[in-house]
Write a protein that holds these residues in place. Structure first.
Motif, mmCIF file in Angstrom:
data_model
loop_
_atom_site.group_PDB
_atom_site.id
_atom_site.type_symbol
_atom_site.label_atom_id
_atom_site.label_comp_id
_atom_site.label_asym_id
_atom_site.label_seq_id
_atom_site.Cartn_x
_atom_site.Cartn_y
_atom_site.Cartn_z
ATOM 1 N N GLU A 81 35.021 38.878 15.894
ATOM 2 C CA GLU A 81 33.677 39.223 15.436
ATOM 3 C C GLU A 81 33.406 40.721 15.566
ATOM 4 O O GLU A 81 32.750 41.307 14.717
ATOM 5 C CB GLU A 81 32.630 38.411 16.194
ATOM 6 N N THR A 82 33.920 41.345 16.617
ATOM 7 C CA THR A 82 33.751 42.790 16.777
ATOM 8 C C THR A 82 34.488 43.538 15.673
ATOM 9 O O THR A 82 33.998 44.546 15.159
ATOM 10 C CB THR A 82 34.238 43.243 18.164
ATOM 11 N N CYS A 83 35.659 43.039 15.288
ATOM 12 C CA CYS A 83 36.380 43.630 14.153
ATOM 13 C C CYS A 83 35.521 43.571 12.897
ATOM 14 O O CYS A 83 35.381 44.564 12.175
ATOM 15 C CB CYS A 83 37.691 42.886 13.906
ATOM 16 N N LYS A 84 34.961 42.405 12.633
ATOM 17 C CA LYS A 84 34.135 42.241 11.439
ATOM 18 C C LYS A 84 32.945 43.193 11.455
ATOM 19 O O LYS A 84 32.616 43.791 10.436
ATOM 20 C CB LYS A 84 33.644 40.802 11.325
ATOM 21 N N ALA A 97 37.116 51.885 18.245
ATOM 22 C CA ALA A 97 38.011 53.041 18.367
ATOM 23 C C ALA A 97 39.152 52.925 17.370
ATOM 24 O O ALA A 97 39.595 53.926 16.797
ATOM 25 C CB ALA A 97 38.557 53.138 19.790
ATOM 26 N N TYR A 98 39.621 51.728 17.150
ATOM 27 C CA TYR A 98 40.702 51.480 16.194
ATOM 28 C C TYR A 98 40.270 51.901 14.787
ATOM 29 O O TYR A 98 41.019 52.528 14.065
ATOM 30 C CB TYR A 98 41.045 49.989 16.219
ATOM 31 N N ARG A 99 39.034 51.595 14.440
ATOM 32 C CA ARG A 99 38.524 51.978 13.119
ATOM 33 C C ARG A 99 38.524 53.488 12.959
ATOM 34 O O ARG A 99 38.888 54.015 11.923
ATOM 35 C CB ARG A 99 37.110 51.441 12.922
ATOM 36 N N ARG A 100 38.127 54.219 14.009
ATOM 37 C CA ARG A 100 38.125 55.684 13.920
ATOM 38 C C ARG A 100 39.536 56.206 13.725
ATOM 39 O O ARG A 100 39.772 57.126 12.960
ATOM 40 C CB ARG A 100 37.489 56.278 15.183
#
Length: 118
Positions: free
Chosen positions: A72-75, A108-111
């Motif tokens: 859910e945090t990924c989404k 952080a992964y998205r950044r």
């Protein structure tokens, strides 16, 4: 006036720092307001409760809650959950340092992903 220290101010700060995620369901009708679906899926089979020991059931519920939370945090951070989990687990297996584990959290992964594209 409420003291700056204590459980209530901590709870308010917690909610405010996550406000975007907490209210995301308002803008996106596909997001559920609660996690009842996940809770139902991790309940033991009521017809055969002897199949699961209490300890194993607690471990299983905790593991599923962590995984569901990550997904859910990924989404919420516009990160593909399958790609994220595959990449993060691969990095951990290949020796990603524990001291830098925060780099592997979805926001952080998205950044990192965005920097790689830029």
């Amino acid at each position: 006036m409420i003291s700056q220290k204590g459980k209530l101010p901590d709870a308010v700060r917690y909610a405010l720092t996550r406000w975007r995620g907490l209210t995301r369901f308002i803008d996106d009708g596909c997001i559920e307001i609660d996690n009842n679906t996940v809770e139902r899926s991790i309940r033991p089979d009521q017809a055969q409760p002897e199949k699961c020991s209490v300890r194993r059931l607690r471990w299983w519920r905790r593991a599923l809650a962590v995984i569901a939370s990550l997904i859910e945090t990924c989404k919420l951070n516009d990160v593909d959950p399958l790609s994220y989990l595959t990449d993060v687990l691969t990095r951990i297996v290949n020796g990603h340092p524990n001291s830098e584990i925060d780099q592997l959290l979805p926001w952080a992964y998205r950044r990192q992903e965005l920097k790689a594209v830029a």
